[in-house]
Scaffold this motif. Structure first.
Motif, PDB file in Angstrom:
ATOM      1  N   SER A  63      95.688  -0.856  46.730  1.00  0.00           N
ATOM      2  CA  SER A  63      96.728  -0.079  46.053  1.00  0.00           C
ATOM      3  C   SER A  63      97.536   0.729  47.050  1.00  0.00           C
ATOM      4  O   SER A  63      97.062   1.051  48.142  1.00  0.00           O
ATOM      5  CB  SER A  63      96.124   0.864  45.011  1.00  0.00           C
ATOM      6  OG  SER A  63      95.308   1.831  45.651  1.00  0.00           O
ATOM      7  N   VAL A  64      98.752   1.037  46.648  1.00  0.00           N
ATOM      8  CA  VAL A  64      99.586   2.041  47.302  1.00  0.00           C
ATOM      9  C   VAL A  64     100.133   2.875  46.157  1.00  0.00           C
ATOM     10  O   VAL A  64     100.839   2.359  45.289  1.00  0.00           O
ATOM     11  CB  VAL A  64     100.730   1.423  48.125  1.00  0.00           C
ATOM     12  CG1 VAL A  64     101.636   2.510  48.682  1.00  0.00           C
ATOM     13  CG2 VAL A  64     100.182   0.546  49.254  1.00  0.00           C
ATOM     14  N   ILE A  65      99.745   4.141  46.120  1.00  0.00           N
ATOM     15  CA  ILE A  65     100.156   4.986  45.001  1.00  0.00           C
ATOM     16  C   ILE A  65     100.855   6.246  45.500  1.00  0.00           C
ATOM     17  O   ILE A  65     100.558   6.751  46.575  1.00  0.00           O
ATOM     18  CB  ILE A  65      98.969   5.371  44.082  1.00  0.00           C
ATOM     19  CG1 ILE A  65      97.908   6.160  44.854  1.00  0.00           C
ATOM     20  CG2 ILE A  65      98.352   4.145  43.441  1.00  0.00           C
ATOM     21  CD1 ILE A  65      96.892   6.825  43.958  1.00  0.00           C
ATOM     22  N   ASN A  66     101.789   6.709  44.692  1.00  0.00           N
ATOM     23  CA  ASN A  66     102.464   7.981  44.938  1.00  0.00           C
ATOM     24  C   ASN A  66     101.756   9.032  44.096  1.00  0.00           C
ATOM     25  O   ASN A  66     101.498   8.803  42.915  1.00  0.00           O
ATOM     26  CB  ASN A  66     103.925   7.886  44.512  1.00  0.00           C
ATOM     27  CG  ASN A  66     104.650   6.792  45.242  1.00  0.00           C
ATOM     28  OD1 ASN A  66     104.618   6.734  46.462  1.00  0.00           O
ATOM     29  ND2 ASN A  66     105.297   5.906  44.505  1.00  0.00           N
ATOM     30  N   TYR A  67     101.450  10.156  44.720  1.00  0.00           N
ATOM     31  CA  TYR A  67     100.804  11.242  43.995  1.00  0.00           C
ATOM     32  C   TYR A  67     101.700  12.467  44.079  1.00  0.00           C
ATOM     33  O   TYR A  67     101.621  13.261  45.033  1.00  0.00           O
ATOM     34  CB  TYR A  67      99.402  11.503  44.552  1.00  0.00           C
ATOM     35  CG  TYR A  67      98.625  12.473  43.713  1.00  0.00           C
ATOM     36  CD1 TYR A  67      98.326  12.189  42.386  1.00  0.00           C
ATOM     37  CD2 TYR A  67      98.212  13.689  44.235  1.00  0.00           C
ATOM     38  CE1 TYR A  67      97.626  13.090  41.596  1.00  0.00           C
ATOM     39  CE2 TYR A  67      97.507  14.597  43.455  1.00  0.00           C
ATOM     40  CZ  TYR A  67      97.218  14.296  42.143  1.00  0.00           C
ATOM     41  OH  TYR A  67      96.541  15.186  41.363  1.00  0.00           O
ATOM     42  N   ASP A  68     102.580  12.583  43.097  1.00  0.00           N
ATOM     43  CA  ASP A  68     103.610  13.620  43.107  1.00  0.00           C
ATOM     44  C   ASP A  68     103.085  15.051  43.260  1.00  0.00           C
ATOM     45  O   ASP A  68     103.644  15.823  44.047  1.00  0.00           O
ATOM     46  CB  ASP A  68     104.484  13.521  41.856  1.00  0.00           C
ATOM     47  CG  ASP A  68     105.285  12.228  41.785  1.00  0.00           C
ATOM     48  OD1 ASP A  68     105.439  11.538  42.826  1.00  0.00           O
ATOM     49  OD2 ASP A  68     105.777  11.908  40.691  1.00  0.00           O
ATOM     50  N   PRO A  69     102.020  15.468  42.530  1.00  0.00           N
ATOM     51  CA  PRO A  69     101.591  16.868  42.647  1.00  0.00           C
ATOM     52  C   PRO A  69     101.213  17.296  44.068  1.00  0.00           C
ATOM     53  O   PRO A  69     101.346  18.461  44.425  1.00  0.00           O
ATOM     54  CB  PRO A  69     100.379  16.959  41.716  1.00  0.00           C
ATOM     55  CG  PRO A  69     100.560  15.853  40.743  1.00  0.00           C
ATOM     56  CD  PRO A  69     101.241  14.751  41.512  1.00  0.00           C
ATOM     57  N   ALA A  70     100.750  16.333  44.886  1.00  0.00           N
ATOM     58  CA  ALA A  70     100.330  16.666  46.249  1.00  0.00           C
ATOM     59  C   ALA A  70     101.357  16.255  47.296  1.00  0.00           C
ATOM     60  O   ALA A  70     101.075  16.338  48.487  1.00  0.00           O
ATOM     61  CB  ALA A  70      98.997  15.995  46.556  1.00  0.00           C
ATOM     62  N   LYS A  71     102.551  15.775  46.839  1.00  0.00           N
ATOM     63  CA  LYS A  71     103.573  15.234  47.736  1.00  0.00           C
ATOM     64  C   LYS A  71     102.940  14.261  48.746  1.00  0.00           C
ATOM     65  O   LYS A  71     103.142  14.351  49.950  1.00  0.00           O
ATOM     66  CB  LYS A  71     104.410  16.331  48.393  1.00  0.00           C
ATOM     67  CG  LYS A  71     103.694  17.308  49.304  1.00  0.00           C
ATOM     68  CD  LYS A  71     104.671  18.385  49.795  1.00  0.00           C
ATOM     69  CE  LYS A  71     104.103  19.302  50.813  1.00  0.00           C
ATOM     70  NZ  LYS A  71     102.821  19.888  50.605  1.00  0.00           N
ATOM     71  N   ALA A  72     102.201  13.288  48.190  1.00  0.00           N
ATOM     72  CA  ALA A  72     101.412  12.392  49.018  1.00  0.00           C
ATOM     73  C   ALA A  72     101.536  10.938  48.566  1.00  0.00           C
ATOM     74  O   ALA A  72     101.797  10.656  47.400  1.00  0.00           O
ATOM     75  CB  ALA A  72      99.947  12.809  48.975  1.00  0.00           C
ATOM     76  N   ILE A  73     101.333  10.045  49.526  1.00  0.00           N
ATOM     77  CA  ILE A  73     101.203   8.618  49.246  1.00  0.00           C
ATOM     78  C   ILE A  73      99.846   8.200  49.779  1.00  0.00           C
ATOM     79  O   ILE A  73      99.449   8.589  50.881  1.00  0.00           O
ATOM     80  CB  ILE A  73     102.329   7.803  49.906  1.00  0.00           C
ATOM     81  CG1 ILE A  73     103.693   8.226  49.333  1.00  0.00           C
ATOM     82  CG2 ILE A  73     102.096   6.296  49.709  1.00  0.00           C
ATOM     83  CD1 ILE A  73     104.894   7.575  50.004  1.00  0.00           C
ATOM     84  N   LYS A  74      99.127   7.426  48.971  1.00  0.00           N
ATOM     85  CA  LYS A  74      97.783   6.961  49.341  1.00  0.00           C
ATOM     86  C   LYS A  74      97.774   5.443  49.282  1.00  0.00           C
ATOM     87  O   LYS A  74      98.244   4.855  48.309  1.00  0.00           O
ATOM     88  CB  LYS A  74      96.753   7.522  48.385  1.00  0.00           C
ATOM     89  CG  LYS A  74      95.329   7.054  48.654  1.00  0.00           C
ATOM     90  CD  LYS A  74      94.338   7.593  47.648  1.00  0.00           C
ATOM     91  CE  LYS A  74      93.991   9.031  47.897  1.00  0.00           C
ATOM     92  NZ  LYS A  74      93.227   9.320  49.094  1.00  0.00           N
ATOM     93  N   ALA A  75      97.243   4.829  50.326  1.00  0.00           N
ATOM     94  CA  ALA A  75      97.064   3.375  50.363  1.00  0.00           C
ATOM     95  C   ALA A  75      95.587   3.088  50.573  1.00  0.00           C
ATOM     96  O   ALA A  75      94.919   3.782  51.344  1.00  0.00           O
ATOM     97  CB  ALA A  75      97.884   2.767  51.497  1.00  0.00           C
TER      98      ALA A  75
END
Length: 108
Positions: A63-75
């Motif tokens: 996965s590659v996800i955007n996590y708006d509350p933490a201003k982060a992208i996780k792969a």
């Protein structure tokens, strides 16, 4: 020639770590919400890029996800070797982020 910024200019944190013994996860935590939104909208950080940087099959990018509350992208990817297996060189997965440092983001 289009202007770009290297990802290192835009983040406070780039890191890798285990996501269990069979997966690695990569975090990009951006300096501001504005920078995060710009990078997110560019679409540069995606499954294809991660597969290319790590020379893995696209289906090994979980996965590659955007996590708006933490201003982060996780792969997250499948680990080439499970944590602690023979031939594995980074039991914690903490030294696997180096290929991410090459990422260039289009920037005006």
């Amino acid at each position: 020639m289009p202007k770009t910024k290297n990802i290192r200019e835009l983040v406070d944190v780039i890191r890798s770590k285990n996501a269990g013994p069979y997966e690695l996860t990569f975090d990009f935590i951006f300096k501001s919400f504005e920078i995060y939104e710009e990078v997110k909208s560019s679409g540069v950080i995606n499954e294809e890029l991660i597969a290319e940087l790590y020379d893995i099959k696209l289906e090994d990018v979980i996965s590659v996800i955007n996590y708006d509350p933490a201003k982060a992208i996780k792969a997250t990817i499948v680990r080439p070797f499970s944590s602690g297996a023979i031939g594995e060189t980074d039991v914690y997965g903490a030294q696997q982020h180096a290929p991410l440092l090459k990422i260039e983001i289009p920037w005006d």
